[in-house]
Scaffold this motif. Sequence first.
Motif, PDB file in Angstrom:
ATOM      1  N   ASP A 228       0.808  -1.222   0.000  1.00 48.00           N
ATOM      2  CA  ASP A 228       0.000   0.000   0.000  1.00 48.00           C
ATOM      3  C   ASP A 228       0.844   1.277   0.000  1.00 48.00           C
ATOM      4  O   ASP A 228       0.444   2.305   0.562  1.00 48.00           O
ATOM      5  CB  ASP A 228      -0.951   0.019   1.208  1.00 48.00           C
ATOM      6  N   MET A 229       1.997   1.232  -0.641  1.00 46.27           N
ATOM      7  CA  MET A 229       2.814   2.435  -0.774  1.00 46.27           C
ATOM      8  C   MET A 229       2.119   3.393  -1.746  1.00 46.27           C
ATOM      9  O   MET A 229       1.611   2.968  -2.779  1.00 46.27           O
ATOM     10  CB  MET A 229       4.202   2.076  -1.301  1.00 46.27           C
ATOM     11  N   PRO A 230       2.076   4.699  -1.430  1.00 47.72           N
ATOM     12  CA  PRO A 230       1.381   5.650  -2.299  1.00 47.72           C
ATOM     13  C   PRO A 230       2.070   5.792  -3.656  1.00 47.72           C
ATOM     14  O   PRO A 230       3.296   5.907  -3.733  1.00 47.72           O
ATOM     15  CB  PRO A 230       1.428   6.957  -1.510  1.00 47.72           C
ATOM     16  N   LEU A 231       1.276   5.796  -4.709  1.00 41.67           N
ATOM     17  CA  LEU A 231       1.823   5.906  -6.060  1.00 41.67           C
ATOM     18  C   LEU A 231       2.325   7.330  -6.331  1.00 41.67           C
ATOM     19  O   LEU A 231       3.358   7.517  -6.956  1.00 41.67           O
ATOM     20  CB  LEU A 231       0.750   5.507  -7.073  1.00 41.67           C
ATOM     21  N   TRP A 232       1.572   8.318  -5.881  1.00 42.96           N
ATOM     22  CA  TRP A 232       1.961   9.719  -6.061  1.00 42.96           C
ATOM     23  C   TRP A 232       2.734  10.210  -4.853  1.00 42.96           C
ATOM     24  O   TRP A 232       2.279   9.985  -3.718  1.00 42.96           O
ATOM     25  CB  TRP A 232       0.722  10.594  -6.258  1.00 42.96           C
ATOM     26  N   PRO A 233       3.874  10.863  -5.021  1.00 38.50           N
ATOM     27  CA  PRO A 233       4.604  11.091  -6.269  1.00 38.50           C
ATOM     28  C   PRO A 233       5.764  10.109  -6.454  1.00 38.50           C
ATOM     29  O   PRO A 233       6.594  10.301  -7.333  1.00 38.50           O
ATOM     30  CB  PRO A 233       5.126  12.511  -6.074  1.00 38.50           C
ATOM     31  N   ALA A 234       5.810   9.064  -5.588  1.00 35.50           N
ATOM     32  CA  ALA A 234       6.988   8.200  -5.538  1.00 35.50           C
ATOM     33  C   ALA A 234       7.287   7.495  -6.862  1.00 35.50           C
ATOM     34  O   ALA A 234       8.444   7.320  -7.238  1.00 35.50           O
ATOM     35  CB  ALA A 234       6.824   7.164  -4.427  1.00 35.50           C
ATOM     36  N   LEU A 235       6.227   7.070  -7.587  1.00 39.24           N
ATOM     37  CA  LEU A 235       6.452   6.349  -8.834  1.00 39.24           C
ATOM     38  C   LEU A 235       7.266   7.175  -9.815  1.00 39.24           C
ATOM     39  O   LEU A 235       8.124   6.647 -10.530  1.00 39.24           O
ATOM     40  CB  LEU A 235       5.109   5.974  -9.475  1.00 39.24           C
ATOM     41  N   PHE A 236       7.044   8.487  -9.834  1.00 37.04           N
ATOM     42  CA  PHE A 236       7.685   9.363 -10.814  1.00 37.04           C
ATOM     43  C   PHE A 236       9.116   9.724 -10.419  1.00 37.04           C
ATOM     44  O   PHE A 236       9.856  10.282 -11.209  1.00 37.04           O
ATOM     45  CB  PHE A 236       6.838  10.625 -10.996  1.00 37.04           C
ATOM     46  N   ILE A 237       9.488   9.400  -9.190  1.00 36.61           N
ATOM     47  CA  ILE A 237      10.880   9.509  -8.755  1.00 36.61           C
ATOM     48  C   ILE A 237      11.579   8.174  -8.965  1.00 36.61           C
ATOM     49  O   ILE A 237      12.723   8.107  -9.414  1.00 36.61           O
ATOM     50  CB  ILE A 237      10.964   9.907  -7.268  1.00 36.61           C
ATOM     51  N   THR A 238      10.864   7.083  -8.672  1.00 34.97           N
ATOM     52  CA  THR A 238      11.437   5.738  -8.752  1.00 34.97           C
ATOM     53  C   THR A 238      11.811   5.384 -10.184  1.00 34.97           C
ATOM     54  O   THR A 238      12.914   4.899 -10.452  1.00 34.97           O
ATOM     55  CB  THR A 238      10.435   4.699  -8.209  1.00 34.97           C
ATOM     56  N   ILE A 239      10.867   5.580 -11.120  1.00 36.26           N
ATOM     57  CA  ILE A 239      11.149   5.306 -12.534  1.00 36.26           C
ATOM     58  C   ILE A 239      11.687   6.579 -13.153  1.00 36.26           C
ATOM     59  O   ILE A 239      10.932   7.466 -13.543  1.00 36.26           O
ATOM     60  CB  ILE A 239       9.893   4.825 -13.285  1.00 36.26           C
ATOM     61  N   ALA A 240      12.998   6.665 -13.231  1.00 38.35           N
ATOM     62  CA  ALA A 240      13.621   7.866 -13.772  1.00 38.35           C
ATOM     63  C   ALA A 240      14.061   7.649 -15.210  1.00 38.35           C
ATOM     64  O   ALA A 240      13.439   8.147 -16.152  1.00 38.35           O
ATOM     65  CB  ALA A 240      14.814   8.263 -12.890  1.00 38.35           C
ATOM     66  N   CYS A 241      15.122   6.875 -15.383  1.00 35.27           N
ATOM     67  CA  CYS A 241      15.749   6.766 -16.710  1.00 35.27           C
ATOM     68  C   CYS A 241      14.833   6.183 -17.779  1.00 35.27           C
ATOM     69  O   CYS A 241      15.054   6.416 -18.964  1.00 35.27           O
ATOM     70  CB  CYS A 241      17.016   5.932 -16.611  1.00 35.27           C
ATOM     71  N   GLY A 242      13.824   5.435 -17.424  1.00 34.40           N
ATOM     72  CA  GLY A 242      12.927   4.870 -18.418  1.00 34.40           C
ATOM     73  C   GLY A 242      11.851   5.833 -18.877  1.00 34.40           C
ATOM     74  O   GLY A 242      11.196   5.596 -19.892  1.00 34.40           O
ATOM     75  N   ALA A 243      11.658   6.936 -18.143  1.00 32.61           N
ATOM     76  CA  ALA A 243      10.610   7.902 -18.487  1.00 32.61           C
ATOM     77  C   ALA A 243      11.189   9.300 -18.679  1.00 32.61           C
ATOM     78  O   ALA A 243      11.033   9.913 -19.724  1.00 32.61           O
ATOM     79  CB  ALA A 243       9.526   7.916 -17.403  1.00 32.61           C
TER      80      ALA A 243
END
Length: 482
Positions: A228-243
């Motif tokens: 249950d880790m929050p998607l915002w905003p962590a996902l956009f920090i976690t996936i860096a080089c691919g996005a």
Amino acid sequence: MMWFLLCVGLLIGGYFIYGTFVEKVFGINEKRQTPAFSQTDGVDYVPMSKGKVYLIQLLNIAGVGPIFGPILGALYGPAAMLWIVIGCIFAGAVHDYFSGMLSVRNGGQSVPNLAGKYLGKSAKHFMNVFAIILLLLVGVVFISAPAGLLGKLTGWDVSIFVAIIFVYYLIATVVPVDKIIGRLYPFFGALLFFMSFGLAFAIMLSSEHSLLPNVQAGDFFQNLNPKDMPLWPALFITIACGAISGFHATQSPLMARCVENEKNGRFVFFGAMIGEGIIALLWCAIALSYFHGVEGLSTGMAGNPANVVYEASTGLLGAVGGFMAILGVIILPITSGDTAFRSARLILAEFFKMPQVALPKRLVLAIPLFVIGGLLTQVDFGVIWRYFGVANQATAVLMLWTASAYLLRHNKLHWITTIPAMFMTTVVITFLLNSATLGAGLPMTLSTIAGSISTLVITALLIVKTKGKGEVDSDGELPDEA
């Protein structure tokens, strides 16, 4: 499999459709001489063919980011794949294109100088410090990760491989760009493609594993994280080089010094990011598929994405094929780590106005960087990775605002960079305000509101202060551009 192929198709379509549009907005000039010819020095400014420059750019920007990041992001479910597609086309590839082409237009200058030219001296000084810190963190991350995998493969002490990689980095950082990087990287690029397509075909043909077999359309818009880790905003920090990744802005000027014609820019800069997005999609899909969903992935990862790489590669391709795939994953960070230190050397050279033709002058700047990097390898990898993630996206934000300032000054459609800049600015500020370990530890709602308001203020200030600033010549370019 259908969803994976659809995502890949969207990325390829993004290159041809949106990439062409971005190129048209920028306005290439095929007759303008590039720095590779106007400033040839045989060390950093060396003309290279389009294909060779593309492969080097792809390897420079790839590292473990499009592998480890998407694997960690896969814990949120297929939503990670959605962000890779959208982020790569409308943010990452645009970011890489402008960081490369603005460097081409400005004599191969690095990001701090570009930020200083279009955003002011304060931005230049801030970016100088920030870029050096980021590049040192990248260099350390891209030593520790391959050294750990090599230790896992051989059973040798990891410190042995750390020392070996350090020696290689020092050599590759100071020798002319066409001696090691120009000669070996095309071969490494072939290994990268073998690793990527080999794993893709293996899982498609596997009787035990299927590519995203139970994924439904609605899953792309849900947070499936088992903890249950929050998607915002962590996902956009976690996936860096691919996005989207600010590290790429430090790498693009390396190839901007080697591009033979401005018409090659879309293929080299926009195209390399699309290629990296496909690699990121592949590893995100493999992580979800090989371990049969987020629950199995969480267990199989055991806190380290390298475990996923090892298990999936050997499980899908056997001992020999798995070894080749893992070797590709090892080479990726090494080929980015050496250019990270090279970029740091060149940024310092620009700052101190120190020509880099003579070897002793290259060593004067390179050796202190490696001493600091060696000390940082003693810090826990998890801590380094967290700081790398935030520094990486903050650098991307500044590069996007630099591109927006350029477009505003030329009365061109700035929203192609301003919109992703606004989104990523909100992500970074919200993350820092909310994070208890790296920031203020404020509640998520308050952090998001503050991040959104801050972004709107920054956007308004930039537009008001920059729009139409500076007169352009008959070619529509600023007079001080070469």
